[in-house]
Design a protein around this motif. Structure first.
Motif, PDB file in Angstrom:
ATOM      1  N   PHE A  26      14.322   9.639  -0.917  1.00 39.77           N
ATOM      2  CA  PHE A  26      14.182   9.043   0.545  1.00 39.77           C
ATOM      3  C   PHE A  26      13.411   7.929   0.768  1.00 39.77           C
ATOM      4  N   SER A  27      12.488   7.488  -0.303  1.00 40.59           N
ATOM      5  CA  SER A  27      11.415   6.509  -0.133  1.00 40.59           C
ATOM      6  C   SER A  27      11.885   5.439  -1.090  1.00 40.59           C
ATOM      7  N   GLN A  28      13.141   5.435  -1.724  1.00 36.91           N
ATOM      8  CA  GLN A  28      13.572   4.543  -2.501  1.00 36.91           C
ATOM      9  C   GLN A  28      13.422   3.195  -2.481  1.00 36.91           C
ATOM     10  N   LYS A  29      13.803   2.676  -0.987  1.00 35.70           N
ATOM     11  CA  LYS A  29      13.861   1.440  -0.503  1.00 35.70           C
ATOM     12  C   LYS A  29      12.395   0.788  -0.451  1.00 35.70           C
ATOM     13  N   GLN A  30      11.588   1.860  -0.149  1.00 35.47           N
ATOM     14  CA  GLN A  30      10.072   1.238   0.024  1.00 35.47           C
ATOM     15  C   GLN A  30       9.539   1.044  -1.496  1.00 35.47           C
ATOM     16  N   LEU A  31       9.727   2.049  -2.183  1.00 32.40           N
ATOM     17  CA  LEU A  31       9.277   2.046  -3.577  1.00 32.40           C
ATOM     18  C   LEU A  31       9.933   0.571  -4.228  1.00 32.40           C
ATOM     19  N   VAL A  32      10.890   0.257  -3.997  1.00 34.93           N
ATOM     20  CA  VAL A  32      11.613  -0.793  -4.748  1.00 34.93           C
ATOM     21  C   VAL A  32      11.066  -2.042  -4.115  1.00 34.93           C
ATOM     22  N   ARG A  33      11.022  -2.156  -2.689  1.00 30.75           N
ATOM     23  CA  ARG A  33      10.284  -3.190  -2.107  1.00 30.75           C
ATOM     24  C   ARG A  33       8.943  -3.550  -2.491  1.00 30.75           C
ATOM     25  N   GLY A  34       8.171  -2.425  -2.568  1.00 29.58           N
ATOM     26  CA  GLY A  34       6.742  -2.325  -2.808  1.00 29.58           C
ATOM     27  C   GLY A  34       6.599  -2.911  -4.430  1.00 29.58           C
ATOM     28  N   LEU A  35       7.495  -2.505  -5.175  1.00 31.43           N
ATOM     29  CA  LEU A  35       7.152  -2.951  -6.816  1.00 31.43           C
ATOM     30  C   LEU A  35       7.844  -4.175  -7.007  1.00 31.43           C
ATOM     31  N   THR A  36       8.611  -5.150  -6.214  1.00 33.44           N
ATOM     32  CA  THR A  36       8.953  -6.329  -6.241  1.00 33.44           C
ATOM     33  C   THR A  36       8.243  -7.169  -5.456  1.00 33.44           C
ATOM     34  N   ILE A  95       0.933  -1.087  -0.069  1.00 32.48           N
ATOM     35  CA  ILE A  95       0.174   0.104  -0.172  1.00 32.48           C
ATOM     36  C   ILE A  95       0.840   1.238   0.005  1.00 32.48           C
ATOM     37  N   ALA A  96       1.945   1.128   0.644  1.00 23.97           N
ATOM     38  CA  ALA A  96       2.881   2.204   0.737  1.00 23.97           C
ATOM     39  C   ALA A  96       3.386   2.640  -0.448  1.00 23.97           C
ATOM     40  N   SER A  97       4.012   1.578  -1.301  1.00 28.49           N
ATOM     41  CA  SER A  97       4.640   1.732  -2.361  1.00 28.49           C
ATOM     42  C   SER A  97       3.740   2.096  -3.547  1.00 28.49           C
ATOM     43  N   THR A  98       2.522   1.737  -3.553  1.00 29.78           N
ATOM     44  CA  THR A  98       1.395   2.089  -4.246  1.00 29.78           C
ATOM     45  C   THR A  98       1.060   3.658  -4.152  1.00 29.78           C
ATOM     46  N   MET A  99       0.850   4.103  -2.936  1.00 33.26           N
ATOM     47  CA  MET A  99       0.615   5.407  -2.424  1.00 33.26           C
ATOM     48  C   MET A  99       1.513   6.311  -3.139  1.00 33.26           C
ATOM     49  N   LEU A 100       3.143   6.043  -2.956  1.00 31.15           N
ATOM     50  CA  LEU A 100       4.225   6.889  -3.387  1.00 31.15           C
ATOM     51  C   LEU A 100       4.056   6.934  -4.788  1.00 31.15           C
ATOM     52  N   LEU A 101       4.049   5.549  -5.554  1.00 24.74           N
ATOM     53  CA  LEU A 101       4.055   5.860  -6.965  1.00 24.74           C
ATOM     54  C   LEU A 101       2.948   6.446  -7.748  1.00 24.74           C
ATOM     55  N   ASN A 102       1.669   6.605  -6.952  1.00 23.57           N
ATOM     56  CA  ASN A 102       0.580   7.265  -7.544  1.00 23.57           C
ATOM     57  C   ASN A 102       0.709   8.760  -7.275  1.00 23.57           C
ATOM     58  N   ILE A 103       1.695   9.038  -6.301  1.00 24.37           N
ATOM     59  CA  ILE A 103       1.586  10.691  -5.889  1.00 24.37           C
ATOM     60  C   ILE A 103       2.454  11.124  -6.888  1.00 24.37           C
ATOM     61  N   ILE A 104       3.649  10.282  -7.214  1.00 23.75           N
ATOM     62  CA  ILE A 104       4.419  10.869  -8.515  1.00 23.75           C
ATOM     63  C   ILE A 104       3.743  10.979  -9.673  1.00 23.75           C
ATOM     64  N   LEU A 105       2.692   9.869  -9.830  1.00 21.00           N
ATOM     65  CA  LEU A 105       2.034  10.003 -11.240  1.00 21.00           C
ATOM     66  C   LEU A 105       1.053  11.038 -11.077  1.00 21.00           C
ATOM     67  N   ALA A 106       0.336  11.438 -10.078  1.00 22.45           N
ATOM     68  CA  ALA A 106      -0.559  12.362  -9.891  1.00 22.45           C
ATOM     69  C   ALA A 106       0.212  13.879 -10.028  1.00 22.45           C
ATOM     70  N   TRP A 107       1.367  14.002  -9.537  1.00 20.13           N
ATOM     71  CA  TRP A 107       2.135  15.124  -9.268  1.00 20.13           C
ATOM     72  C   TRP A 107       2.732  15.553 -10.772  1.00 20.13           C
ATOM     73  N   ASN A 108       3.095  14.621 -11.546  1.00 21.62           N
ATOM     74  CA  ASN A 108       3.521  14.942 -12.897  1.00 21.62           C
ATOM     75  C   ASN A 108       2.423  14.963 -14.020  1.00 21.62           C
ATOM     76  N   GLU A 109       1.443  14.898 -13.562  1.00 21.94           N
ATOM     77  CA  GLU A 109       0.136  15.110 -14.913  1.00 21.94           C
ATOM     78  C   GLU A 109       0.051  16.524 -15.087  1.00 21.94           C
TER      79      GLU A 109
END
Length: 276
Positions: free
Chosen positions: A261-271, A197-211
């Motif tokens: 700062f959240s790259q570990k959580q992103l990698v962990r969540g994406l894998t 859930i945390a990695s999904t949240m981080l990734l979608n914040i990035i997608l929404a930020w860049n829209e």
């Protein structure tokens, strides 16, 4: 001999990986350097890479000309708000598809994913008209709803993948202990899926930020986020590359810092759903 070949391969793969990383990162590096140049130096031929007179004039001009923190606040509200709303909708949907699948579950998932293939301009007219009739144009609520709908398929797919990795036996044990469906989702499933859930949240914040497409189309003054802030430095008089680069760096800096700062959580969540 085998050891030497192995070492050479490691070195080769390492060098290749660094080259790929540099190619990907180079546009950001060039934008960063251009933001510290004068307008004349920014369009000089041949281009000057490091050896030029560095200046903060562009950042000062951008801060004087635009209310940066208003745009920043709008981006935070819409990006975080759309992600939270998407999670509220997607968690029950992903639970149903992962633990109570039907013969149409795969079709529904593929249909949701197919909506991401639709060009945004294909629904520009109906969405614009609906927003005008509903009074949602240039509002935080309207932009949050659009960003939620855009990213909802990604949220559902990611959560579905994470939920499929959770043993069904744990949920069955919770049911045997008398847990209701609501308690099962909130107190058993959600805590176990926190990394996903945390990695999904981080990734979608990035997608929404860049829209940028919908943020520019559906906002004018009150709810304009940072993509509109960047677009303001492209004018009929021409492109002011140095100031445009400074505005771009100010827009992407918060999300770059968050991603770093959240790259570990992103990698962990994406894998999380790819390996067991």
């Amino acid at each position: 001999m085998a050891r030497a070949i192995s070492t050479q391969r490691k070195v080769g793969f390492t060098v290749f990986a660094w080259l790929i990383a540099f190619v990907i990162f180079f546009p950001i590096l060039w934008t960063f350097l251009t933001s510290f140049k004068t307008e004349g130096t920014a369009i000089a031929t041949p281009p000057q890479f490091l050896f030029f007179n560095w200046t903060l004039e562009n950042y000062e001009t951008v801060l004087e000309r635009s209310n940066y923190f208003r745009f920043l606040g709008n981006s935070i509200i819409t990006a975080v708000g759309s992600t939270l709303l998407g999670l509220v909708i997607a968690i029950p949907a992903a639970w149903a598809m992962a633990f109570s699948p039907t013969k149409h579950t795969k079709d529904i998932l593929m249909w949701m994913l197919s909506t991401k293939m639709l060009p945004a301009v294909g629904v520009l007219v109906p969405i614009t008209m609906l927003f005008r009739m509903a009074g949602l144009t240039d509002t935080h609520l309207g932009l949050t709803l659009v960003l939620t709908l855009i990213n909802l398929p990604i949220i559902v797919w990611m959560l579905f993948t994470y939920f499929k990795e959770i043993p069904v036996d744990i949920l069955e044990a919770a049911r045997m202990d008398g847990a209701s469906l609501r308690q099962e989702v909130i107190y058993v499933l959600t805590p176990m899926a926190i990394p996903g859930i945390a990695s999904t949240m981080l990734l979608n914040i990035i997608l929404a930020w860049n829209e940028s497409f919908w943020t520019i189309v559906l906002t004018t003054t009150q709810a304009t986020p940072l993509p509109a802030f960047i677009a303001a430095y492209s004018s009929p008089e021409g492109l002011f590359w140095a100031k445009l680069s400074a505005a771009s760096m100010m827009a992407i800096a918060p999300i770059l810092i968050m991603g770093w700062f959240s790259q570990k959580q992103l990698v962990r969540g994406l894998t999380f759903g790819a390996v067991k």
